[in-house]
Design an enzyme around this catalytic site. Sequence first.
Site, PDB file in Angstrom:
ATOM      1  N   GLY A 113      67.286 -13.408  29.369  1.00 44.42           N
ATOM      2  CA  GLY A 113      65.863 -13.092  29.464  1.00 44.42           C
ATOM      3  C   GLY A 113      65.492 -11.657  29.164  1.00 44.42           C
ATOM      4  N   TYR A 152      53.515 -19.670  20.924  1.00 46.13           N
ATOM      5  CA  TYR A 152      53.316 -18.741  22.049  1.00 46.13           C
ATOM      6  C   TYR A 152      52.306 -17.644  21.742  1.00 46.13           C
ATOM      7  CZ  TYR A 152      58.142 -20.476  22.575  1.00 46.13           C
ATOM      8  OH  TYR A 152      59.258 -21.245  22.616  1.00 46.13           O
ATOM      9  N   CYS A 174      49.882 -27.899   6.555  1.00 46.91           N
ATOM     10  CA  CYS A 174      48.537 -28.430   6.794  1.00 46.91           C
ATOM     11  C   CYS A 174      48.109 -28.347   8.242  1.00 46.91           C
ATOM     12  CB  CYS A 174      48.483 -29.884   6.377  1.00 46.91           C
ATOM     13  SG  CYS A 174      48.499 -30.038   4.634  1.00 46.91           S
ATOM     14  N   GLU A 175      48.011 -27.170   8.787  1.00 47.17           N
ATOM     15  CA  GLU A 175      47.523 -26.981  10.153  1.00 47.17           C
ATOM     16  C   GLU A 175      46.871 -25.611  10.205  1.00 47.17           C
ATOM     17  OE1 GLU A 175      48.913 -28.320  13.550  1.00 47.17           O
ATOM     18  OE2 GLU A 175      50.340 -29.764  12.723  1.00 47.17           O
TER      19      GLU A 175
END
Length: 414
Positions: free
Chosen positions: A240, A319, A344-345
């Site tokens: 992390g 994110y 296509c987005e």
Amino acid sequence: MDTFFYYKNSLLFCESVSLLELAKKFGTPLFVTSKQSLLEQYHRFEKAFAALNHLTCYSVKANYNLSVIRTLVDAGSGLDVNSEGELYRALNAGASPQKIIMAGVGKTEAEIEYALRQKILMIKAESLSELKLIEKVARRLKIQASVGIRVTPNITAETHPYISTGNADEKFGIDERLMEKTLLAVKKMKFITVSGLEMHIGSKISNPKYYYDATLKLLEVKSLAEKLGIEITHFDIGGGFPVPYHIGEQETPIEEFAKMLVPLLKNIDAKILFEPGRFMVANASVIVSKTLYIKQNENGKKFVIVDAAMNDLIRPALYGSYHEILPIKKKAGKITADIVGPVCESGDFFARAREIGSVQEGDYVAVMSAGAYGYVMSSNYNARPRAAEVMVSGKTVRLARKRETLEQMIQNER
Ligand code: LLP
């Protein structure tokens, strides 16, 4: 920006190789990884925690390319895997099973059997049901299973909610409040040796205090285990650790984490394990991509359409994460635009309303910090073949993965 990516005579380089040259030779989109950057991060981590009896287990999920794994294994790293596929890769890259640990909230019986047969350092169990299954498989195989218990310390670290894992309201690990019950149950399992306690409180955590607090919780569990007659030989504080994504960003350096944690971890009578993923690889790779078109709407809003897309790097879409975008050839001037891919987005963007160095149609750009959770999260969406990967070391360039072909994309279909 990583020192292994830099401008020389207005051209962006990776170590001693021009990215323009690589784009022309291998085509785009292309992941380019600096081997020296991987090694520098690994050695920096090892230096920071040198005072501890420890094993660093690079978390393969961040970047599982065999060349990346092999580079870190050859430098001395252990590995953290999350599936049989990652374990298979780890072994293929030449890692010693005794330096591999395995996590996973939903391991199948086949995965547990594979890990047990390979005699890895430990399987990290994330539920009582999983412990029972490990016991059952180990009994059948007549193998003593070395198991770590993943403890959820109920510490919520500040990060993106999708990658915060330290609270029992998330799916990971076993709630610390259930430890007595869990340890008493596992004590009766004859084919399990509890050799470790583990936690992983999330990803991209900038404040070392969360690790400190969670370590205290894990220490309480260790005392409890010992009171119940269970000897804990491995104490795993997870991964992390953050890296900078913006040029000039002052992200908490790993040395700060060490400064806070080493005095606490030093007195623990067990081998300390770490599972950094992002820290090792994030800034070691970029995606080189070609500008296909530039267009402008009636309001004057501009779009730079490049040949890489969300299927190559989903982090901005998923994110809202920031990645620097640099022209491969520095020119005078700037352009403010949405940097988007061909998928296509509307969510297929690398940056929105971003000012970047001037580019024209046909010019190449680099999407920076693409080494962690880049290729490994890629897909074939829109039937786009996965990109090629090269690894650079000094002047040497190796193709680390061939570009996927159209034939390969349909070969498993009947
Ligand atoms: N150990 C365990 C048990 C993990 O689940 C993870 C990451 C790590 C270690 C390594 O964490 P790191 O040092 O890389 O932060 N896709 C997201 C990150 C997901 C992290 C998943 N688990 C992203 O792109 O930001």
